[in-house]
Design a protein around this motif. Sequence first.
Motif, mmCIF file in Angstrom:
data_model
loop_
_atom_site.group_PDB
_atom_site.id
_atom_site.type_symbol
_atom_site.label_atom_id
_atom_site.label_comp_id
_atom_site.label_asym_id
_atom_site.label_seq_id
_atom_site.Cartn_x
_atom_site.Cartn_y
_atom_site.Cartn_z
ATOM 1 N N SER A 96 0.761 -1.262 -0.011
ATOM 2 C CA SER A 96 0.035 0.079 -0.036
ATOM 3 C C SER A 96 0.877 1.362 -0.045
ATOM 4 O O SER A 96 0.576 2.310 0.433
ATOM 5 C CB SER A 96 -0.808 -0.057 1.371
ATOM 6 N N ALA A 97 1.987 1.192 -0.465
ATOM 7 C CA ALA A 97 2.941 2.167 -0.594
ATOM 8 C C ALA A 97 4.047 1.796 -1.689
ATOM 9 O O ALA A 97 3.876 0.584 -1.968
ATOM 10 C CB ALA A 97 3.858 2.494 0.671
ATOM 11 N N PRO A 98 4.640 2.917 -2.514
ATOM 12 C CA PRO A 98 5.745 2.301 -3.257
ATOM 13 C C PRO A 98 6.764 1.613 -2.797
ATOM 14 O O PRO A 98 7.050 1.655 -1.379
ATOM 15 C CB PRO A 98 6.280 3.564 -3.951
ATOM 16 N N LEU A 99 7.559 0.646 -3.626
ATOM 17 C CA LEU A 99 8.719 0.134 -3.075
ATOM 18 C C LEU A 99 9.641 1.240 -2.422
ATOM 19 O O LEU A 99 9.872 2.223 -3.143
ATOM 20 C CB LEU A 99 9.426 -0.452 -4.051
ATOM 21 N N THR A 100 10.552 0.771 -1.812
ATOM 22 C CA THR A 100 11.596 1.538 -1.101
ATOM 23 C C THR A 100 12.900 0.615 -1.079
ATOM 24 O O THR A 100 12.867 -0.615 -0.861
ATOM 25 C CB THR A 100 11.349 1.971 0.029
ATOM 26 N N PRO A 101 14.168 1.174 -0.982
ATOM 27 C CA PRO A 101 15.131 0.381 -0.608
ATOM 28 C C PRO A 101 15.120 -0.423 0.575
ATOM 29 O O PRO A 101 15.589 -1.430 0.658
ATOM 30 C CB PRO A 101 16.524 1.304 -0.633
ATOM 31 N N ALA A 102 14.499 -0.115 1.648
ATOM 32 C CA ALA A 102 14.361 -0.592 2.998
ATOM 33 C C ALA A 102 13.263 -1.889 2.754
ATOM 34 O O ALA A 102 13.719 -2.944 3.246
ATOM 35 C CB ALA A 102 13.590 0.477 3.921
ATOM 36 N N LEU A 103 12.371 -1.817 2.057
ATOM 37 C CA LEU A 103 11.417 -2.912 1.791
ATOM 38 C C LEU A 103 12.219 -3.936 0.998
ATOM 39 O O LEU A 103 12.076 -4.933 1.070
ATOM 40 C CB LEU A 103 10.117 -2.410 1.070
ATOM 41 N N LEU A 104 13.226 -3.488 0.034
ATOM 42 C CA LEU A 104 14.010 -4.353 -0.728
ATOM 43 C C LEU A 104 14.798 -5.068 0.258
ATOM 44 O O LEU A 104 15.140 -6.393 0.140
ATOM 45 C CB LEU A 104 14.619 -3.772 -1.874
ATOM 46 N N ARG A 105 15.279 -4.626 1.204
ATOM 47 C CA ARG A 105 16.315 -5.149 2.237
ATOM 48 C C ARG A 105 15.504 -6.146 3.092
ATOM 49 O O ARG A 105 15.979 -7.241 3.637
ATOM 50 C CB ARG A 105 17.153 -4.170 3.087
ATOM 51 N N ARG A 114 18.935 -11.415 -3.909
ATOM 52 C CA ARG A 114 19.553 -10.512 -2.818
ATOM 53 C C ARG A 114 21.255 -10.517 -2.927
ATOM 54 O O ARG A 114 21.717 -9.504 -2.649
ATOM 55 C CB ARG A 114 19.114 -10.975 -1.670
ATOM 56 N N ALA A 115 21.792 -11.708 -3.402
ATOM 57 C CA ALA A 115 23.276 -11.616 -3.386
ATOM 58 C C ALA A 115 23.706 -10.764 -4.667
ATOM 59 O O ALA A 115 24.975 -10.557 -4.774
ATOM 60 C CB ALA A 115 23.640 -13.398 -3.451
ATOM 61 N N ASP A 116 22.855 -10.569 -5.572
ATOM 62 C CA ASP A 116 23.551 -9.941 -6.986
ATOM 63 C C ASP A 116 23.693 -8.645 -6.529
ATOM 64 O O ASP A 116 23.079 -7.693 -5.760
ATOM 65 C CB ASP A 116 22.345 -9.854 -7.910
ATOM 66 N N PRO A 117 25.085 -8.164 -7.040
ATOM 67 C CA PRO A 117 25.640 -6.858 -6.396
ATOM 68 C C PRO A 117 24.659 -5.800 -7.097
ATOM 69 O O PRO A 117 24.559 -4.651 -6.457
ATOM 70 C CB PRO A 117 26.936 -6.654 -7.202
ATOM 71 N N ARG A 118 23.930 -5.734 -8.127
ATOM 72 C CA ARG A 118 23.235 -4.720 -8.682
ATOM 73 C C ARG A 118 21.864 -4.677 -7.840
ATOM 74 O O ARG A 118 21.489 -3.451 -7.493
ATOM 75 C CB ARG A 118 22.860 -5.214 -10.176
ATOM 76 N N LYS A 120 21.831 -5.377 -4.692
ATOM 77 C CA LYS A 120 22.508 -4.785 -3.434
ATOM 78 C C LYS A 120 22.317 -3.422 -3.308
ATOM 79 O O LYS A 120 22.075 -2.611 -2.485
ATOM 80 C CB LYS A 120 23.760 -5.328 -3.079
ATOM 81 N N ALA A 121 22.992 -2.867 -4.728
ATOM 82 C CA ALA A 121 23.175 -1.345 -4.982
ATOM 83 C C ALA A 121 21.840 -0.596 -4.932
ATOM 84 O O ALA A 121 21.624 0.394 -4.592
ATOM 85 C CB ALA A 121 23.909 -1.001 -6.304
ATOM 86 N N LEU A 122 20.895 -1.240 -5.553
ATOM 87 C CA LEU A 122 19.550 -0.653 -5.545
ATOM 88 C C LEU A 122 18.760 -0.629 -4.227
ATOM 89 O O LEU A 122 17.959 0.138 -4.018
ATOM 90 C CB LEU A 122 18.572 -1.437 -6.528
ATOM 91 N N ALA A 123 19.232 -1.594 -3.248
ATOM 92 C CA ALA A 123 18.474 -1.806 -2.123
ATOM 93 C C ALA A 123 19.360 -1.210 -0.995
ATOM 94 O O ALA A 123 19.043 -0.927 0.205
ATOM 95 C CB ALA A 123 18.465 -3.174 -1.717
ATOM 96 N N GLY A 124 20.234 -0.309 -1.426
ATOM 97 C CA GLY A 124 21.295 0.466 -0.521
ATOM 98 C C GLY A 124 21.885 -0.668 0.482
ATOM 99 O O GLY A 124 22.163 0.028 1.476
ATOM 100 N N ALA A 125 22.215 -1.648 -0.021
ATOM 101 C CA ALA A 125 22.920 -2.636 0.913
ATOM 102 C C ALA A 125 24.386 -3.228 0.352
ATOM 103 O O ALA A 125 24.993 -3.980 0.726
ATOM 104 C CB ALA A 125 22.200 -4.224 1.030
ATOM 105 N N GLY A 126 24.637 -2.471 -0.784
ATOM 106 C CA GLY A 126 25.988 -2.755 -1.527
ATOM 107 C C GLY A 126 27.153 -1.943 -1.010
ATOM 108 O O GLY A 126 27.330 -1.196 -0.408
#
Length: 126
Positions: A96-105, A114-118, A120-126
């Motif tokens: 009920s909200a747009p995706l965010t990097p926090a939700l991706l994490r 999740r292990a893909d470096p690309r 990780k970069a989008l999720a702010g976890a790289g």
Amino acid sequence: ARRSFADGQAYVARFPDAAQTPDSRSYRNALLCLMAAGAATADNGDACRAPTATDPIALALRESLVRAAALRGDADAVVAALPELLRLPYNSFLYSAPLTPALLRQDPVWDGVRADPRFKALAGAG
């Protein structure tokens, strides 16, 4: 879980889409695609084709299809679609909200990529 997804896929597939609006048909197809991915079965052909529009409904449907790609472990499809979903306003059918990097994490649906470096970069976890 796979059996439940397969049961859901069979249930949704019973509903004909001939009389539905394009948005309803797209939503049904997105559900079928997501269920097929969760059941680890072949996709439903056109069901997994993302709408090209950028209106909020189309974006929410695209997110559902990207979730299916994540369940299948298709990092290329996920990484290709996420930048637009992270940038444009819409309401996710799930959050009920747009995706965010926090939700991706945090959401386990993304574990398959999740292990893909690309990713990780989008999720702010790289």
